[in-house]
Design a protein around this motif. Structure first.
Motif, mmCIF file in Angstrom:
data_model
loop_
_atom_site.group_PDB
_atom_site.id
_atom_site.type_symbol
_atom_site.label_atom_id
_atom_site.label_comp_id
_atom_site.label_asym_id
_atom_site.label_seq_id
_atom_site.Cartn_x
_atom_site.Cartn_y
_atom_site.Cartn_z
ATOM 1 N N ALA A 290 -4.608 15.653 -6.204
ATOM 2 C CA ALA A 290 -5.234 15.659 -4.881
ATOM 3 C C ALA A 290 -6.310 14.575 -4.777
ATOM 4 O O ALA A 290 -6.401 13.861 -3.772
ATOM 5 N N GLY A 291 -7.118 14.453 -5.825
ATOM 6 C CA GLY A 291 -8.148 13.415 -5.824
ATOM 7 C C GLY A 291 -7.553 12.019 -5.764
ATOM 8 O O GLY A 291 -8.079 11.128 -5.079
ATOM 9 N N SER A 292 -6.441 11.819 -6.462
ATOM 10 C CA SER A 292 -5.795 10.511 -6.460
ATOM 11 C C SER A 292 -5.234 10.160 -5.085
ATOM 12 O O SER A 292 -5.311 9.010 -4.645
ATOM 13 N N VAL A 293 -4.643 11.144 -4.417
ATOM 14 C CA VAL A 293 -4.124 10.901 -3.061
ATOM 15 C C VAL A 293 -5.231 10.354 -2.159
ATOM 16 O O VAL A 293 -5.009 9.434 -1.358
ATOM 17 N N LEU A 294 -6.437 10.892 -2.318
ATOM 18 C CA LEU A 294 -7.554 10.478 -1.471
ATOM 19 C C LEU A 294 -8.212 9.182 -1.936
ATOM 20 O O LEU A 294 -8.778 8.441 -1.118
ATOM 21 N N TRP A 295 -8.134 8.897 -3.253
ATOM 22 C CA TRP A 295 -8.930 7.795 -3.792
ATOM 23 C C TRP A 295 -8.183 6.471 -3.906
ATOM 24 O O TRP A 295 -8.797 5.404 -3.885
ATOM 25 N N VAL A 296 -6.852 6.502 -4.056
ATOM 26 C CA VAL A 296 -6.143 5.249 -4.356
ATOM 27 C C VAL A 296 -6.303 4.207 -3.262
ATOM 28 O O VAL A 296 -6.336 2.997 -3.546
ATOM 29 N N LEU A 297 -6.425 4.608 -2.005
ATOM 30 C CA LEU A 297 -6.583 3.632 -0.929
ATOM 31 C C LEU A 297 -7.907 2.878 -1.044
ATOM 32 O O LEU A 297 -7.913 1.637 -1.077
ATOM 33 N N PRO A 298 -9.062 3.568 -1.144
ATOM 34 C CA PRO A 298 -10.306 2.818 -1.358
ATOM 35 C C PRO A 298 -10.352 2.119 -2.712
ATOM 36 O O PRO A 298 -10.992 1.069 -2.847
ATOM 37 N N MET A 299 -9.682 2.666 -3.724
ATOM 38 C CA MET A 299 -9.698 2.014 -5.035
ATOM 39 C C MET A 299 -9.080 0.621 -4.958
ATOM 40 O O MET A 299 -9.681 -0.363 -5.383
ATOM 41 N N PHE A 300 -7.869 0.540 -4.429
ATOM 42 C CA PHE A 300 -7.229 -0.772 -4.332
ATOM 43 C C PHE A 300 -7.861 -1.619 -3.231
ATOM 44 O O PHE A 300 -7.845 -2.851 -3.306
ATOM 45 N N GLY A 301 -8.436 -0.961 -2.224
ATOM 46 C CA GLY A 301 -9.156 -1.707 -1.198
ATOM 47 C C GLY A 301 -10.356 -2.448 -1.764
ATOM 48 O O GLY A 301 -10.764 -3.491 -1.225
ATOM 49 N N TRP B 87 6.777 -7.142 -4.226
ATOM 50 C CA TRP B 87 7.566 -7.244 -2.999
ATOM 51 C C TRP B 87 6.731 -6.839 -1.781
ATOM 52 O O TRP B 87 6.755 -7.509 -0.744
ATOM 53 N N LEU B 88 5.979 -5.749 -1.895
ATOM 54 C CA LEU B 88 5.154 -5.291 -0.778
ATOM 55 C C LEU B 88 4.134 -6.342 -0.359
ATOM 56 O O LEU B 88 3.935 -6.600 0.836
ATOM 57 N N ASN B 89 3.518 -6.959 -1.359
ATOM 58 C CA ASN B 89 2.486 -7.941 -1.040
ATOM 59 C C ASN B 89 3.048 -9.274 -0.574
ATOM 60 O O ASN B 89 2.306 -10.117 -0.072
ATOM 61 N N SER B 90 4.347 -9.479 -0.745
ATOM 62 C CA SER B 90 4.964 -10.670 -0.160
ATOM 63 C C SER B 90 5.211 -10.483 1.334
ATOM 64 O O SER B 90 5.440 -11.453 2.051
ATOM 65 N N HIS B 91 5.150 -9.228 1.821
ATOM 66 C CA HIS B 91 5.354 -8.937 3.234
ATOM 67 C C HIS B 91 4.052 -8.541 3.936
ATOM 68 O O HIS B 91 3.837 -8.901 5.090
ATOM 69 N N TRP B 92 3.203 -7.759 3.231
ATOM 70 C CA TRP B 92 1.925 -7.348 3.803
ATOM 71 C C TRP B 92 0.827 -7.762 2.822
ATOM 72 O O TRP B 92 0.648 -7.149 1.780
ATOM 73 N N ARG B 93 0.125 -8.803 3.175
ATOM 74 C CA ARG B 93 -0.840 -9.394 2.242
ATOM 75 C C ARG B 93 -2.174 -8.655 2.283
ATOM 76 O O ARG B 93 -3.171 -9.169 2.767
ATOM 77 N N SER B 94 -2.130 -7.432 1.783
ATOM 78 C CA SER B 94 -3.342 -6.626 1.723
ATOM 79 C C SER B 94 -3.241 -5.684 0.531
ATOM 80 O O SER B 94 -2.192 -5.065 0.316
ATOM 81 N N PRO B 95 -4.325 -5.544 -0.236
ATOM 82 C CA PRO B 95 -4.291 -4.598 -1.371
ATOM 83 C C PRO B 95 -4.166 -3.153 -0.925
ATOM 84 O O PRO B 95 -3.850 -2.282 -1.735
ATOM 85 N N LEU B 96 -4.380 -2.879 0.360
ATOM 86 C CA LEU B 96 -4.258 -1.510 0.848
ATOM 87 C C LEU B 96 -2.832 -0.987 0.728
ATOM 88 O O LEU B 96 -2.623 0.232 0.630
ATOM 89 N N VAL B 97 -1.842 -1.892 0.746
ATOM 90 C CA VAL B 97 -0.458 -1.423 0.608
ATOM 91 C C VAL B 97 -0.233 -0.818 -0.777
ATOM 92 O O VAL B 97 0.614 0.068 -0.949
ATOM 93 N N LEU B 98 -0.997 -1.282 -1.792
ATOM 94 C CA LEU B 98 -0.893 -0.693 -3.131
ATOM 95 C C LEU B 98 -1.365 0.756 -3.098
ATOM 96 O O LEU B 98 -0.768 1.638 -3.720
ATOM 97 N N GLY B 99 -2.456 1.000 -2.359
ATOM 98 C CA GLY B 99 -2.960 2.355 -2.238
ATOM 99 C C GLY B 99 -2.001 3.261 -1.492
ATOM 100 O O GLY B 99 -1.818 4.432 -1.857
ATOM 101 N N ALA B 100 -1.358 2.724 -0.449
ATOM 102 C CA ALA B 100 -0.398 3.522 0.309
ATOM 103 C C ALA B 100 0.796 3.901 -0.561
ATOM 104 O O ALA B 100 1.289 5.038 -0.526
ATOM 105 N N TYR B 101 1.266 2.949 -1.357
ATOM 106 C CA TYR B 101 2.409 3.183 -2.243
ATOM 107 C C TYR B 101 2.055 4.219 -3.318
ATOM 108 O O TYR B 101 2.765 5.219 -3.508
#
Length: 446
Positions: A330-341, A407-421
């Motif tokens: 649960a903590g990871s679901v909430l934290w990965v977006l700001p972490m990679f951000g 692949w994700l970052n070749s289409h959406w150039r933002s580290p936030l996509v890592l958090g979403a994934y």
């Protein structure tokens, strides 16, 4: 008979025999041997992951497009994960039928041969297309080895554990991936400092691979001198009757637990490999963050997570596996977006802090997982069951994570996509753990 009823009949109602006095005396040594082995194996794997992020692309897959070269290098990283299920079948059969120790020694030898072989390979500029072919072949051997390593190391420790401390002893090998990464960084950073970045990319990248020769020798010496698991340290007639093909029996008898176990570990696998492997390439190449900054941030996080592993496992022995794992998921679901951000800031201290929180949440998931997954299966299928769930989760969530992220970052150039994934996979893990039973009070019966 349902999976739960069958498992209770096979595991829950048979009291585990107390380990003999000599086994009790050697539990600490066995736990240390498990840690040494997984550390060495993951050092080899981490060295390759770091080298793939830094130099293997242009050395073995030269291209006018740096992204394509890196993508090709990460494809070889993923290739080893595709070979892991072969290791599960091979070493799971050996471990469930012939003993945990024998499987562990063989897996270590195979990893050593493959890793030293990578360090001796000629590059594309020397032998052309043969270079990447040989690299992929050695990566496949590494993957087969890793398919048998985790389950054996965890079981050797867990099956010797005193009552009420199984999560603690099983979690000791869980520090191996983190310590292996730290050891690889401790070798790679000085090597780059001594020879320089240009020489490292040219030839000095081989040094960390070749140094593993010494580590393999130490690991082999330790593992050949530890005692076999109590499950196998008894007359043949008293041992668990493992089927001829354990994986087939596992799929037939416990399909639900197999799938849910894979899902339970898939989110943490993605977080680990995105932080420890992918970020080392993504930060410098996409965001201009110095390589040393990324290595330092990941190393700080890995050290903190390794230090927290045993305390987290103690908590799991007191309150149960599921509450601790669920808190981490649960903590990871909430934290990965700001972490990679945090990567967008380029601030080393901020990135290091964010990564540290992320890997501490990861340990809440993975520390107890070393006891939780084996406890889902009876002794006759335990090596195969634990290995299959963890290794398939690593393959799906971790092995393809750098590739998917590229692949994700070749289409959406933002580290936030890592958090979403990563967040999506952690949500899957949360749901799967909720669907599985608590296992803390289950005995390791036959």
């Amino acid at each position: 008979m349902s999976e739960t009823s069958r498992d209770e009949a096979a595991v829950g109602t048979v009291p585990a025999p107390a380990p003999p006095p000599q086994a009790r005396k050697n539990v600490s040594r066995i736990a240390a041997a498990s840690l040494i082995g997984t550390t060495i194996e993951y050092y080899d794997f981490a060295v390759y992951g770091t080298a793939a992020a830094l130099v293997l692309g242009p050395a073995f897959f030269p291209s006018g497009n740096p992204t394509m070269s890196t993508l090709a290098a990460f494809l070889t990283f993923a290739a080893a994960f595709l070979a892991r299920p072969v290791g599960v079948v091979l070493f799971g059969t050996i471990g469930d039928r012939l003993g945990r120790k024998r499987a562990l020694v063989l897996s270590l030898i195979l990893m050593g041969v493959a890793t030293v072989g990578v360090g001796l390979l000629p590059t594309y500029g020397t032998v052309g297309i043969l270079a990447p072919v040989l690299l992929v072949a050695l990566r496949l051997l590494q993957g087969v080895s890793m398919g048998g390593e985790w389950g054996g190391a965890v079981l050797l420790a867990a099956e010797h554990a005193p009552p009420g401390r199984r999560a603690v002893y099983a979690s000791v090998p869980q520090m191996g991936p983190l310590l292996g990464f730290l050891l690889s960084s401790a070798v790679i950073l000085p090597t780059m400092g001594v020879f320089g970045r240009e020489a490292f990319a040219d030839w000095a990248w081989r040094v960390p691979f070749l140094l593993s020769t010494l580590l393999i020798a130490v690991g082999f010496w330790v593992r050949t001198r530890v005692e076999e698991s109590p499950v196998f340290d008894k007359p043949v007639t008293a041992r668990p009757s493992a089927p001829r093909f354990p994986l087939g029996a596992l799929v037939r008898e416990y399909p639900g637990r197999l799938l849910l176990g894979v899902g339970a570990a898939v989110g943490g696998s993605a977080v680990y490999y995105l932080v420890i492997v992918y970020s080392l390439s993504y930060g410098p190449k996409a965001l201009g963050i110095p390589q040393s900054t990324m290595l330092a941030a990941a190393s700080l996080a890995a050290a903190a997570a390794a230090a927290a592993t045993i305390p987290v496992a103690r908590l799991a022995d007191r309150v149960g596996r599921r509450p601790v794992i669920l808190a981490g998921a649960a903590g990871s679901v909430l934290w990965v977006l700001p972490m990679f951000g945090s990567l967008s800031t380029g601030d080393g201290l901020l990135i290091g802090g964010a990564f540290t929180v992320g890997l501490l949440l990861l340990i809440l998931m993975f520390g107890p997982m070393a006891a939780f997954l084996p406890e889902l299966f009876p002794a006759r299928l335990r090596y195969t069951g634990a290995s299959a769930t963890f290794i398939l989760a690593n393959t799906l969530g971790g092995g393809f994570a750098p590739l998917v992220a590229t692949w994700l970052n070749s289409h959406w150039r933002s580290p936030l996509v890592l958090g979403a994934y990563a967040g999506t996979l952690c949500l899957i893990s949360l749901a799967c753990v909720l669907a599985l039973p608590e296992t803390r009070d289950k005995e390791f019966g036959l």
